[in-house]
Design an enzyme around this catalytic site. Structure first.
Site, short mmCIF file in Angstrom:
data_model
loop_
_atom_site.label_atom_id
_atom_site.label_comp_id
_atom_site.label_asym_id
_atom_site.label_seq_id
_atom_site.Cartn_x
_atom_site.Cartn_y
_atom_site.Cartn_z
N GLN A 187 -24.73 106.50 63.69
CA GLN A 187 -24.99 107.42 62.59
C GLN A 187 -25.29 108.83 63.07
OE1 GLN A 187 -26.76 104.50 59.21
NE2 GLN A 187 -28.29 105.24 60.61
N ASN A 214 -25.58 109.41 58.49
CA ASN A 214 -26.94 108.94 58.78
C ASN A 214 -27.60 108.40 57.53
OD1 ASN A 214 -29.44 108.41 59.89
ND2 ASN A 214 -30.11 110.54 59.80
N ASP A 242 -33.16 102.03 71.36
CA ASP A 242 -33.90 102.65 72.46
C ASP A 242 -34.86 101.67 73.13
OD1 ASP A 242 -35.45 102.47 70.20
OD2 ASP A 242 -36.49 104.37 70.50
N ASP A 352 -38.31 96.46 57.27
CA ASP A 352 -38.54 95.15 57.89
C ASP A 352 -39.70 94.41 57.23
OD1 ASP A 352 -40.44 96.94 58.84
OD2 ASP A 352 -39.89 96.72 60.96
N HIS A 376 -40.44 98.81 74.26
CA HIS A 376 -40.14 99.83 73.26
C HIS A 376 -41.25 100.87 73.34
CE1 HIS A 376 -39.51 101.68 69.30
NE2 HIS A 376 -38.37 101.03 69.19
#
Length: 609
Positions: A187, A214, A242, A352, A376
Site C-alpha cells: 500500500q 493505502n 516489520d 484485531d 517486533h
C-alpha cells in the site's frame, strides 16, 4: 476430510544460527551447551544443558487444552555417554522428573500421562566424562489431525527493507511444507515488488504481490483474507511487515491447527526487537466495560525472560485465556472468515481486538501460544496518542464498544479522562482529532467505509492546522526542562496537590514565552509536568523530532466544552446508535462489501503466482 489418528511433530528443539536469535540465545538454551547447528548441540564433559527455556520447553498445558492430549514423547539422537531427562513443572511450581535415558543412538522419552496440572516439560542433558552431542530432538504426540494449508498475508507500506527481510525468512527451507502461499498487499509509494525474489520464494512457496492504495491495516489484511477465500487454503496467517520471525513458530502454529479439536484462532506472542529477550506481550484480555485491553500477565510486560526461569516464575506457568491476539502474527481458519467476515473498515487500531471479540461470539476462541513468538518494535515506542493515529484509536474504540458492549458509562468516562489529559498536556491537536472521531461516530456506521481512504490525510491536516506535528531537530541543541517543575508526584495526596497546582496554572493568563521552549522527554511528558508549562518541546517516541506545544486558555476551554457535549450526545443516544452499528457490522465486515470497495479503487497484480 475426516481427521486421522497419527503421530504428529508438535514442536522441535531448535537453536539460533543467525540474525536476531543470536542476541537471544537464553530463550533457546541454558547451561553449558555449545550450538552445533540449527537442530544439534554439544554438551561438554561434566556439564548440563537445560531446555527449560521459552522457545524449547514444551507447553504441555496448552496442547492438552487445545488438542485434548495427556502425554507426549521426545525423540532425539544422542552420541556419547550422557543422561537425558524429561523434567516438568506444574502450574503450582512443583518440579519433577518424568523420564530418563542413558543410551546412545535414537531415544524416545515418554512423559506418560500428564499429572497434577503439568504446565511445561523440557529436556535436560548431562554429559559424563566425554562430550555428548544431541540432534534432531522433537516433541511428538498422537492425535487426530486434519490437513492445514496456510496462506500468509502481509500488509506493507514503504518498509521495503523490512519486508524483504521477512520474505527471505519465509523462504527458509524449514517452511517449504508448511506454507501454501504468500500474498503481500503493498500500500506504499515505494514498491516492494522489485525487491522480491519473483513469483516464488527460495523454498518454492508461491509469492504474489498486490499493489493498492493505502487502506491501513484493516484494508490490507482484509484484502489478504478475501483473496485467500478463493484459494485452497484452510488458514490465513496475518503477519506485520516489520517483524523478525522464528520459523519454528510458524511450524508450531501449523501443527497445533492440524490437531486442534475445534477451530481456534492461534496467535504468537511478541518479543521486543529493541531488547530481544524481553517479552512485550504474552496475551491480551479485554476490560469490556472500559473497552480497553491489558496483558494477561501484567507483571510480564517488558519482562526479561533471560532472567526469569520457567521453574520459578509463576506467571510463566499460568496460561490464561485471551480475548484476542495482535495481528503481528495470528493464524485464522478460513471457516471463521467465511462465518464472521474480515475486518471492520477501521483503517488501523482495534481491528484485531474487535475481530477477536466477534469470533468469540461466533464460538471461536483465541489461543495465544507460549513458545511461539516473533520480534517486533513495541508499541510503547510509538506516538499513536499524539499523531494522526489518535483519531483512529478513539473512533475505533467507541465503535467496538457500540458493537460489543451495552453499558456506555465506563468507556465514555475513561475516554473523557484521556481528553482532559490531552488538554492539560497542551496537546490541543490530539483533543481536536478525538472530537472529530466522536462526531464521526455519531454520524452512523456508514462513515466507516467513507473515511477509509481519506481518514489519515484528514487527521494529518487537522494536526497540522493545530500546530501539533512532529518537527525536525535541525541540529539545534536541546534545552532541558528545569528542575523547578519537580519530580512525579507519588501517592494520592501528592497527586491531588499537583493537580490543584496544574489547574491553577491552566486558569492563569499565558505568560511570555522564551525564544526557545524547554525540551521534555517522552517519559516525562505527563500532565504533572506539561500542565505547569506555557510552551514545551515534547520529544517524539522515536527521539527523531519533537512536538511543539503552546498553552491557550481559549482553545482549551473550547475543546473541553465540545468534548463534554459530544459525550453527552453519545450517552443519550447509545442504545439507538449501538443497534445501528451492531446491525451494520456483518455487512461492513463481509467479503462482498470489501470486494466492492476494492473494485472501486486502484488494484494491480505486481506479481502473479
Amino acid at each position: 476430510m475426516a481427521a486421522e489418528l497419527r503421530s504428529l511433530v508438535a514442536q522441535r528443539i531448535v537453536l539460533p544460527q543467525g540474525g536476531i536469535g543470536l542476541d537471544a540465545v537464553a530463550l533457546y538454551v541454558r547451561g553449558g551447551a555449545e550450538i552445533d547447528g540449527r537442530r544439534s548441540f554439544r554438551v561438554p564433559a561434566g556439564s548440563t544443558a537445560s531446555f527449560a527455556t521459552y522457545f524449547n520447553a514444551f507447553p504441555a498445558a496448552v496442547w492438552a487444552s487445545v488438542v485434548g492430549i495427556d502425554r507426549a514423547v521426545l525423540r532425539l539422537h544422542a552420541e556419547g555417554e550422557g543422561i537425558h531427562r524429561l523434567r516438568a513443572v506444574t502450574a503450582d511450581g512443583v518440579v519433577s522428573t518424568l523420564a530418563e535415558g542413558r543410551d546412545s543412538g535414537t531415544l524416545s522419552l515418554a512423559t506418560g500421562p500428564f499429572r497434577d496440572g503439568v504446565a511445561w516439560v523440557w529436556l535436560e542433558s548431562t554429559a559424563a566424562d566425554q562430550p555428548v552431542r544431541v540432534s534432531d530432538a522433537e516433541w511428538r504426540i498422537e492425535a487426530r489431525t486434519r490437513g492445514v494449508r496456510i496462506a500468509v498475508s502481509i500488509t506493507t507500506m514503504n518498509r521495503v527493507d523490512d519486508c524483504a527481510l521477512l520474505l527471505a525468512a519465509l523462504g527458509d527451507h524449514e517452511l517449504a511444507g508448511v506454507l501454501d502461499g504468500v500474498v503481500v498487499v503493498d500500500q506504499g509509494s515505494d514498491p516492494i515488488a522489485p525487491h522480491t525474489p519473483g513469483p516464488v520464494l527460495s523454498n518454492g512457496v508461491a509469492l504474489r504481490v498486490i499493489e493498492q492504495e493505502n487502506l491501513g491495516g484493516s484494508g490490507g489484511f482484509s484484502r489478504g483474507m478475501v483473496e485467500a477465500l478463493d484459494t485452497a487454503a484452510t488458514h490465513t496467517l496475518l503477519l506485520d511487515d516489520d517483524v523478525r520471525i522464528e520459523p519454528e513458530s510458524i511450524r508450531r502454529l501449523h501443527a497445533l491447527a492440524a490437531a486442534a479439536v475445534d477451530e481456534p484462532l492461534l496467535g504468537a506472542q511478541m518479543l521486543s526487537m529493541l531488547d530481544p529477550t524481553v517479552l512485550h506481550s504474552m496475551g491480551e484480555q479485554m476490560d469490556r466495560r472500559r473497552m480497553w485491553w491489558h496483558g494477561t500477565e501484567p507483571e510480564l510486560s517488558a519482562a526479561d525472560l533471560s532472567r526469569l526461569p520457567i521453574e520459578t516464575t509463576p506467571a510463566l506457568r499460568r496460561f490464561r485465556p485471551v480475548d484476542f491476539n495482535g495481528w503481528w502474527m495470528c493464524l485464522i481458519p478460513m471457516s471463521v472468515i467465511r462465518r464472521v467476515g474480515a475486518s471492520l473498515p477501521y483503517f488501523i487500531k482495534w481491528d484485531d481486538a474487535e475481530y477477536g471479540l466477534r469470533a468469540a461470539e461466533a464460538g471461536h476462541r483465541t489461543v495465544t501460544v507460549p513458545g511461539t513468538a516473533l520480534w517486533h518494535v513495541p508499541w510503547t515506542s510509538k506516538d499513536d496518542g499524539l499523531d494522526w493515529q489518535a483519531y483512529f484509536q478513539l473512533r475505533n474504540r467507541i465503535v467496538t464498544a457500540l458493537v460489543h458492549e451495552r453499558r456506555p458509562r465506563r468507556v465514555l468516562s475513561s475516554t473523557w479522562t484521556q481528553d482532559l489529559n490531552h488538554l492539560l498536556c497542551l496537546q490541543y491537536g490530539s483533543a481536536r482529532l478525538r472530537n472529530t472521531a466522536l462526531q464521526d461516530v455519531l454520524s452512523g456506521p456508514e462513515h466507516l467505509f467513507d473515511t477509509l481512504r481519506d481518514g489519515r490525510s484528514r487527521a494529518q491536516r487537522i494536526l497540522a492546522e493545530s500546530g501539533q506535528a512532529v518537527r525536525a531537530d535541525e541540529g539545534r541543541p536541546r534545552v532541558e526542562a528545569g528542575a523547578a517543575l519537580g519530580a512525579p508526584p507519588r501517592g494520592a495526596a501528592a497527586q491531588l496537590r499537583r493537580l490543584a497546582r496544574v489547574l491553577l496554572h491552566q486558569l492563569a493568563p499565558v505568560g511570555r514565552t522564551s525564544s526557545r521552549p524547554a525540551a521534555v522527554s517522552r517519559a516525562s511528558g505527563k500532565w504533572w509536568q506539561l500542565g505547569l508549562m506555557d510552551e514545551a518541546e515534547l520529544r517524539s517516541a522515536t527521539g527523531a523530532g519533537y512536538f511543539l506545544l503552546r498553552r491557550s486558555r481559549r482553545e482549551a476551554w473550547h475543546l473541553f466544552r465540545r468534548s463534554a457535549w459530544l459525550r453527552a450526545r453519545l450517552w443519550l443516544g447509545w442504545r439507538t446508535l449501538a443497534r445501528r452499528y451492531r446491525s451494520a457490522a456483518p455487512e461492513l465486515a463481509g467479503a462482498e462489501s470489501w470486494r466492492r470497495f476494492y473494485a472501486g479503487g486502484a488494484r494491480t497484480d505486481a506479481q502473479g503466482s
